[in-house]
Motif scaffolding. Structure first.
Motif, PDB file in Angstrom:
ATOM      1  N   VAL A 198       2.724  -1.402  -6.037  1.00  0.00           N
ATOM      2  CA  VAL A 198       2.384  -0.431  -4.997  1.00  0.00           C
ATOM      3  C   VAL A 198       1.034   0.131  -5.398  1.00  0.00           C
ATOM      4  O   VAL A 198       0.891   0.668  -6.507  1.00  0.00           O
ATOM      5  CB  VAL A 198       3.443   0.671  -4.876  1.00  0.00           C
ATOM      6  CG1 VAL A 198       3.017   1.692  -3.818  1.00  0.00           C
ATOM      7  CG2 VAL A 198       4.798   0.068  -4.510  1.00  0.00           C
ATOM      8  N   ILE A 199       0.069  -0.020  -4.521  1.00  0.00           N
ATOM      9  CA  ILE A 199      -1.308   0.365  -4.858  1.00  0.00           C
ATOM     10  C   ILE A 199      -1.769   1.462  -3.909  1.00  0.00           C
ATOM     11  O   ILE A 199      -1.251   1.578  -2.792  1.00  0.00           O
ATOM     12  CB  ILE A 199      -2.248  -0.848  -4.748  1.00  0.00           C
ATOM     13  CG1 ILE A 199      -2.206  -1.427  -3.328  1.00  0.00           C
ATOM     14  CG2 ILE A 199      -1.866  -1.904  -5.773  1.00  0.00           C
ATOM     15  CD1 ILE A 199      -3.213  -2.509  -3.076  1.00  0.00           C
ATOM     16  N   PRO A 200      -2.730   2.257  -4.383  1.00  0.00           N
ATOM     17  CA  PRO A 200      -3.262   3.268  -3.469  1.00  0.00           C
ATOM     18  C   PRO A 200      -3.963   2.611  -2.295  1.00  0.00           C
ATOM     19  O   PRO A 200      -4.513   1.518  -2.427  1.00  0.00           O
ATOM     20  CB  PRO A 200      -4.275   4.044  -4.322  1.00  0.00           C
ATOM     21  CG  PRO A 200      -4.019   3.639  -5.716  1.00  0.00           C
ATOM     22  CD  PRO A 200      -3.405   2.289  -5.678  1.00  0.00           C
ATOM     23  N   VAL A 205       0.845  -1.187   0.000  1.00  0.00           N
ATOM     24  CA  VAL A 205       0.000   0.000   0.000  1.00  0.00           C
ATOM     25  C   VAL A 205       0.886   1.245   0.000  1.00  0.00           C
ATOM     26  O   VAL A 205       1.807   1.363   0.802  1.00  0.00           O
ATOM     27  CB  VAL A 205      -0.920   0.002   1.232  1.00  0.00           C
ATOM     28  CG1 VAL A 205      -1.728   1.281   1.281  1.00  0.00           C
ATOM     29  CG2 VAL A 205      -1.846  -1.205   1.188  1.00  0.00           C
ATOM     30  N   ALA A 206       0.607   2.143  -0.921  1.00  0.00           N
ATOM     31  CA  ALA A 206       1.418   3.353  -1.026  1.00  0.00           C
ATOM     32  C   ALA A 206       1.399   4.133   0.273  1.00  0.00           C
ATOM     33  O   ALA A 206       0.373   4.220   0.937  1.00  0.00           O
ATOM     34  CB  ALA A 206       0.897   4.217  -2.167  1.00  0.00           C
ATOM     35  N   ALA A 261      -3.556   8.323  -8.634  1.00  0.00           N
ATOM     36  CA  ALA A 261      -3.383   7.036  -9.319  1.00  0.00           C
ATOM     37  C   ALA A 261      -4.645   6.216  -9.247  1.00  0.00           C
ATOM     38  O   ALA A 261      -5.415   6.314  -8.284  1.00  0.00           O
ATOM     39  CB  ALA A 261      -2.240   6.269  -8.663  1.00  0.00           C
ATOM     40  N   LEU A 262      -4.880   5.441 -10.305  1.00  0.00           N
ATOM     41  CA  LEU A 262      -6.050   4.586 -10.323  1.00  0.00           C
ATOM     42  C   LEU A 262      -5.850   3.410  -9.370  1.00  0.00           C
ATOM     43  O   LEU A 262      -4.745   2.880  -9.259  1.00  0.00           O
ATOM     44  CB  LEU A 262      -6.288   4.056 -11.741  1.00  0.00           C
ATOM     45  CG  LEU A 262      -6.677   5.091 -12.796  1.00  0.00           C
ATOM     46  CD1 LEU A 262      -6.780   4.412 -14.159  1.00  0.00           C
ATOM     47  CD2 LEU A 262      -7.987   5.762 -12.430  1.00  0.00           C
ATOM     48  N   PRO A 263      -6.904   2.964  -8.713  1.00  0.00           N
ATOM     49  CA  PRO A 263      -6.773   1.775  -7.868  1.00  0.00           C
ATOM     50  C   PRO A 263      -6.687   0.535  -8.744  1.00  0.00           C
ATOM     51  O   PRO A 263      -6.968   0.614  -9.949  1.00  0.00           O
ATOM     52  CB  PRO A 263      -8.072   1.784  -7.053  1.00  0.00           C
ATOM     53  CG  PRO A 263      -9.055   2.438  -7.959  1.00  0.00           C
ATOM     54  CD  PRO A 263      -8.290   3.464  -8.736  1.00  0.00           C
ATOM     55  N   ARG A 313      16.174  -7.756   3.468  1.00  0.00           N
ATOM     56  CA  ARG A 313      15.952  -6.388   3.945  1.00  0.00           C
ATOM     57  C   ARG A 313      14.508  -6.003   3.662  1.00  0.00           C
ATOM     58  O   ARG A 313      13.849  -6.579   2.784  1.00  0.00           O
ATOM     59  CB  ARG A 313      16.890  -5.388   3.264  1.00  0.00           C
ATOM     60  CG  ARG A 313      16.545  -5.053   1.807  1.00  0.00           C
ATOM     61  CD  ARG A 313      17.380  -3.867   1.365  1.00  0.00           C
ATOM     62  NE  ARG A 313      17.098  -3.443   0.007  1.00  0.00           N
ATOM     63  CZ  ARG A 313      16.162  -2.550  -0.319  1.00  0.00           C
ATOM     64  NH1 ARG A 313      15.372  -2.018   0.626  1.00  0.00           N
ATOM     65  NH2 ARG A 313      15.986  -2.189  -1.591  1.00  0.00           N
ATOM     66  N   GLN A 314      14.041  -5.036   4.425  1.00  0.00           N
ATOM     67  CA  GLN A 314      12.691  -4.540   4.220  1.00  0.00           C
ATOM     68  C   GLN A 314      12.679  -3.575   3.035  1.00  0.00           C
ATOM     69  O   GLN A 314      13.674  -2.893   2.766  1.00  0.00           O
ATOM     70  CB  GLN A 314      12.191  -3.845   5.484  1.00  0.00           C
ATOM     71  CG  GLN A 314      11.957  -4.819   6.622  1.00  0.00           C
ATOM     72  CD  GLN A 314      11.187  -4.191   7.760  1.00  0.00           C
ATOM     73  OE1 GLN A 314      11.205  -2.979   7.928  1.00  0.00           O
ATOM     74  NE2 GLN A 314      10.519  -5.015   8.545  1.00  0.00           N
ATOM     75  N   VAL A 315      11.570  -3.534   2.344  1.00  0.00           N
ATOM     76  CA  VAL A 315      11.388  -2.644   1.191  1.00  0.00           C
ATOM     77  C   VAL A 315      10.212  -1.723   1.492  1.00  0.00           C
ATOM     78  O   VAL A 315       9.120  -2.202   1.825  1.00  0.00           O
ATOM     79  CB  VAL A 315      11.121  -3.460  -0.093  1.00  0.00           C
ATOM     80  CG1 VAL A 315      10.718  -2.548  -1.248  1.00  0.00           C
ATOM     81  CG2 VAL A 315      12.328  -4.309  -0.448  1.00  0.00           C
ATOM     82  N   GLN A 316      10.448  -0.434   1.399  1.00  0.00           N
ATOM     83  CA  GLN A 316       9.381   0.530   1.666  1.00  0.00           C
ATOM     84  C   GLN A 316       8.588   0.808   0.384  1.00  0.00           C
ATOM     85  O   GLN A 316       9.175   0.930  -0.693  1.00  0.00           O
ATOM     86  CB  GLN A 316       9.972   1.858   2.174  1.00  0.00           C
ATOM     87  CG  GLN A 316      10.790   1.710   3.449  1.00  0.00           C
ATOM     88  CD  GLN A 316       9.976   1.097   4.577  1.00  0.00           C
ATOM     89  OE1 GLN A 316       8.797   1.416   4.741  1.00  0.00           O
ATOM     90  NE2 GLN A 316      10.596   0.214   5.343  1.00  0.00           N
ATOM     91  N   ALA A 317       7.291   0.918   0.516  1.00  0.00           N
ATOM     92  CA  ALA A 317       6.433   1.100  -0.659  1.00  0.00           C
ATOM     93  C   ALA A 317       6.600   2.462  -1.308  1.00  0.00           C
ATOM     94  O   ALA A 317       6.464   2.610  -2.514  1.00  0.00           O
ATOM     95  CB  ALA A 317       4.984   0.887  -0.261  1.00  0.00           C
ATOM     96  N   GLY A 318       6.842   3.462  -0.541  1.00  0.00           N
ATOM     97  CA  GLY A 318       6.914   4.803  -1.119  1.00  0.00           C
ATOM     98  C   GLY A 318       5.533   5.314  -1.493  1.00  0.00           C
ATOM     99  O   GLY A 318       4.520   4.661  -1.259  1.00  0.00           O
TER     100      GLY A 318
END
Lengths: 349, 517
Positions: A153-155, A74-75, A190-192, A120-125
């Protein structure tokens, strides 16, 4: 004599070193029989000659696997994990401390393996879309890379708001209708992802409700419904998992008759009856009224006798047998198109 | 006229010979009829589903014990994960053991993948090589956030051994290994994709000295609930009464039997463990030492079942260790009788592995194995705290057998944990036996075994309904087995009871050779 002594010593000796049993992670094997197995890393202990016990060290990394999850982040606050699993050419986990570069949308960072795994962890941004992650180790001739894995990465659904567009005019009856809604976008525009589900509710003046499952594809509302038996004013609302739109007034037109109703009759003298055929019942849009539409008939013959019946349309036509031949008939027809009055003067033989 | 006829000695002898021949023929007929009756009473049963026909396997505790992760994980690893992964590990290693026994890798793919499957499959092809994972104490060290990848470190108790083409055991080792196992959560569940052995240490073998002196004991079941009925029908009042009777015979010990399935099955084990603790308490109150015999009525020695046995020991041994009444533990009743069918190497390997496991759980207990024949005494003698065997052979050979076993035992005690004679009489109160014959044979046996450090008589009571699960259905055998008691079905002591009383008194009151010097 010396040869005899030597022979006795040989006979008295335990297993020859070539035939000793080696214990490893998966069991036992004769040391002379399986060279490949001798390359399995970890402790290999000699059952009969403990001083020969050794720890096989793994070689340099030859295979890099990557495991990434969650697949949809989730963004804004989503976090995934990229994990790389490294093996040497013999299939052993690599030595602890092997440097691995883990890349994702948020950059590349180096981690060191423990038990062959680096993660490692990845952040969605805040940017939504489809991205890739990968892992690599070494450089030049020793460079080894994993395949790429994708993630999205989704809204955040909680940020989505539904908004219905009020129709400009009354909506036609007996049609597949699609109400208009504003495009569904997240905070960043951004579109879902396709498939976000919701519901369209219509509350009618008579207290009844219509429920229509709704889905968003490409940000556009998909909630088709057939406007049958729901004529009149209604209030429409759109529901999403975390939001509800303001009610929007909707008017659905009533059915209106099209061409005049045809009436024909056939006399049935042997049973003293008359067979009536009315139709086609057509709407103002030129369609036949749908099969199964209810039709009530009230027939008064010349002798004043009254006959009433409930009927259904088939192919737009209603048929009824009236037990009378006393023409003329005065006929009152009631259907979803309204009420009409007809007079039958004669019937064909 | 004098019609007296003189009967010659030859005629008398011929008459006696004829009588003897008739008796022998009669016993043969009876034996044949018994076998026929046994077959006739075994009914044919038709089952519709395999599930109904196959015996329901006892499900026991997991072979994996969990510790907490040494550092925070990316995903919580809780009791549900412990249960699921523990089961996956137990099944995987059972499949591996089975693959090594059968020499085929079929079935491994359900539990292993990637590198681990290759290696497990390769290991299964080594002729005669075996590996069984008995226990694991595991902790998770990596758990992917999406639950797809898991890595655990474990301390595993592992038996590795080799059986040659004759079925003999040629190598055996039990070690505590440190392992690193990586698992992937695939569509069919958790599979092992990597497994490495990081370190290993052999188990320190400590031998316990017997705390008790000579033991004069009885092999015990209540009259109404022998063998498989004992734990199901546990009756403390009856047992207390019987223990008092044993003490009244001058006995100071009792040998009891723990069925494997009863103490393994999670449905029956809790009550059985409570009953075991109560039995030990009753024995202590009666002044009796207890020799528990483990794994009774255990079927098969397949490696895939050993982890269950290790879990069984972990369950039962703490109860035994906590009781001052336990003299020593008999690991298995008569396993030498299983060697023909199961293979001598397989049986010996199992016994060695279980002894090592038992000593790791309860090192202060003394262990033995109750061999059926004195000839088996040298087997595993290097691993036992005392040597025990049973003697139902010809009385004339008893003393020599005891000497033979004494030579094997060295300075360790020798107990004859089963002797007995039937009092079953079918014909004219004398054939095949009688209470008098029982007492005479028992007296002769006990005299021949006067040099033993312990003697246990089979058994206290007659059994009106001997358990067919233990002895079969032949009426002849049932008749014999049902009448070994020192006390008959009416509760009356037979003459053999007085013989036992005298022998026990001599055994317990005698001066040991060491004291006499």
């Amino acid at each position: 004599m010396n040869r005899l002594v030597l022979l006795i010593l040989v006979l008295l000796a335990g297993p020859a070193r070539a035939d000793t049993m080696i214990a490893d992670a998966f069991g036992l094997y004769p040391s002379s029989s399986d060279g490949a197995r001798a390359g399995w890393s970890g402790l290999q202990s000699d059952l009969f000659f403990p001083e020969e016990t050794r720890v096989m060290e793994p070689g340099p990394a030859d295979t890099v696997l990557i495991v990434f999850g969650e697949k949809s982040l989730v963004a804004g606050d989503g976090t995934g994990l990229a994990a790389a699993l490294l093996f040497d050419a013999a299939g052993n986990l690599v030595t602890d401390g092997t440097a691995v570069r883990l890349s994702a949308a948020d950059g590349t960072r180096t981690q060191r393996t423990r038990g062959g795994i680096a993660s490692r962890q990845v952040q969605a941004g805040s940017v939504t879309g489809r991205f890739h992650a990968s892992a690599e180790t070494g450089s030049g001739a020793t460079l080894r890379q994993s395949s790429r894995v994708s993630y999205r990465v989704i809204p955040a659904l909680s940020g989505l708001a539904a908004e219905l567009t009020p129709p400009a005019a009354a909506l036609p009856a007996e049609e597949i209708l699609q109400l208009e809604a504003a495009p569904l976008t997240g905070a960043s525009g951004a579109l879902p992802p396709d498939g976000v589900a919701g519901a369209l509710f219509l509350s009618h003046a008579d207290g009844s409700h219509t429920f229509v499952p709704a889905t968003w594809i490409g940000g556009a509302l998909q909630a088709p419904m057939l406007s049958r038996d729901i004529a009149g004013a209604a209030a429409a609302r759109l529901f999403l998992p975390f939001s509800e739109s303001a009610p929007v007034p909707v008017e659905i037109a009533r059915l209106a008759p099209g061409a005049a109703l045809n009436l024909s009759a056939t006399a049935l003298p042997t049973i003293g009856a008359t067979r009536l055929s009315l139709g086609p019942f057509t709407t103002s849009q030129g369609h036949h009224l749908h099969d199964g539409s209810p039709v009530q008939l009230r027939v008064r013959d010349a002798a004043g006798r009254v006959f009433q019946s409930e009927n259904w349309l088939l192919d737009g036509v209603a048929e009824e047998t009236v037990p009378s031949r006393d023409l003329p008939f005065d006929i009152v027809v009631t259907s979803p198109l309204g009420t009409s009055r007809l007079t039958l003067m004669e019937a064909t033989q | 006229m004098n019609l007296e006829k003189k009967i010659s000695t030859g005629q008398v002898l011929r008459l006696l010979a004829l009588l003897l021949a008739m008796l022998v023929a009669l016993s043969g007929v009876i034996a044949q009829v018994s076998s026929a009756l046994a077959e006739a009473t075994a009914r044919d049963v038709t089952y519709r589903y395999f599930d109904e026909a196959l015996p329901r396997l006892a499900t026991g505790p997991s072979a994996v014990t969990w510790q907490s992760a040494p550092a925070p994980l990316d995903r919580p690893f809780g009791p549900a994960e412990e249960a699921i992964v523990g089961t996956a590990l137990t099944h995987a290693w059972a499949a591996h053991a089975a693959a090594m026994e059968t020499g085929t890798a079929m079935g491994l793919a359900d539990h292993f993948g990637s590198i681990a499957l290759e290696r497990a499959s390769r290991a299964a092809t080594v002729s005669g090589a075996r590996m069984v994972v008995l226990q694991q104490v595991a902790r998770p060290v990596f758990f992917h956030a999406d639950g797809s990848l898991l890595q655990i470190e474990a301390e595993a108790l592992i038996a590795r051994f080799h059986i040659d083409e004759t079925g003999a055991l040629t190598a055996h080792t039990v070690t505590r290994d440190t392992t690193l196992t990586t698992l992937a959560n695939e569509a069919t569940g958790w599979v092992l994709i990597s497994h490495e052995r990081l370190a290993s240490e052999g188990l320190a073998v400590t031998y316990a000295r017997l705390a008790s002196g000579p033991l004069a004991g009885i092999n015990y079941y209540p009259a109404e609930t022998p063998w498989t009925k004992f734990w199901q029908g546990f009756d403390a009042a009856t047992i207390a009464e019987d223990f008092d009777r044993i003490a009244g015979l001058g006995g100071n010990a009792v040998r009891v039997f723990l069925q494997r399935d009863t103490f393994l099955d999670d449905r029956t084990a809790p009550q059985a463990l409570d009953d075991l603790a109560e039995l030990l308490s009753l024995a202590e109150r009666a002044g009796l030492s207890v020799v528990p015999t483990l794994f009774d009525l255990r079927g098969g020695y397949e490696g895939a079942t050993w982890a269950n046995d290790a879990a069984w020991l972990a369950r039962v041994l703490p109860v035994l260790e906590a009781s001052v009444a336990v003299a020593y533990v008999d690991l298995k009743n008569e396993p030498d009788l299983d060697m023909d069918l199961q293979g001598p190497g397989q049986v010996e390997a199992w016994a060695r592995a279980m002894l090592a496991t038992a000593r790791s759980i309860a090192p202060d207990l003394a262990y033995t194995i109750g061999w059926a024949h004195p000839d088996a005494a040298p087997l595993l003698a290097d691993t036992l705290d005392l040597i025990t065997y049973h003697d139902y052979g010809p009385v004339a050979e008893s003393a020599a057998a005891l000497d033979h076993v004494r030579a094997v035992a060295g300075d360790r005690p020798v107990h004859v944990t089963e002797i007995g004679e039937t009092a079953f009489s079918l014909v004219v109160g004398r054939f095949p036996a009688s209470p008098r014959a029982q007492s005479e044979r028992l007296a002769a046996r006990m005299m021949a075994l006067a040099g033993a450090d312990g003697i246990f008589v089979w058994t206290l009571h007659d059994f009106p309904e001997p358990d067919p699960a233990a002895i079969g259905r032949s009426p002849w055998v049932i008749g014999l087995q049902g009448h070994y008691g020192l006390i008959d079905a009416t509760g009356t002591e037979r003459p053999a009871a007085e013989v036992t009383r005298r022998t026990f008194a001599n055994l317990l009151n005698r001066i040991s050779p060491g004291d006499a010097q």
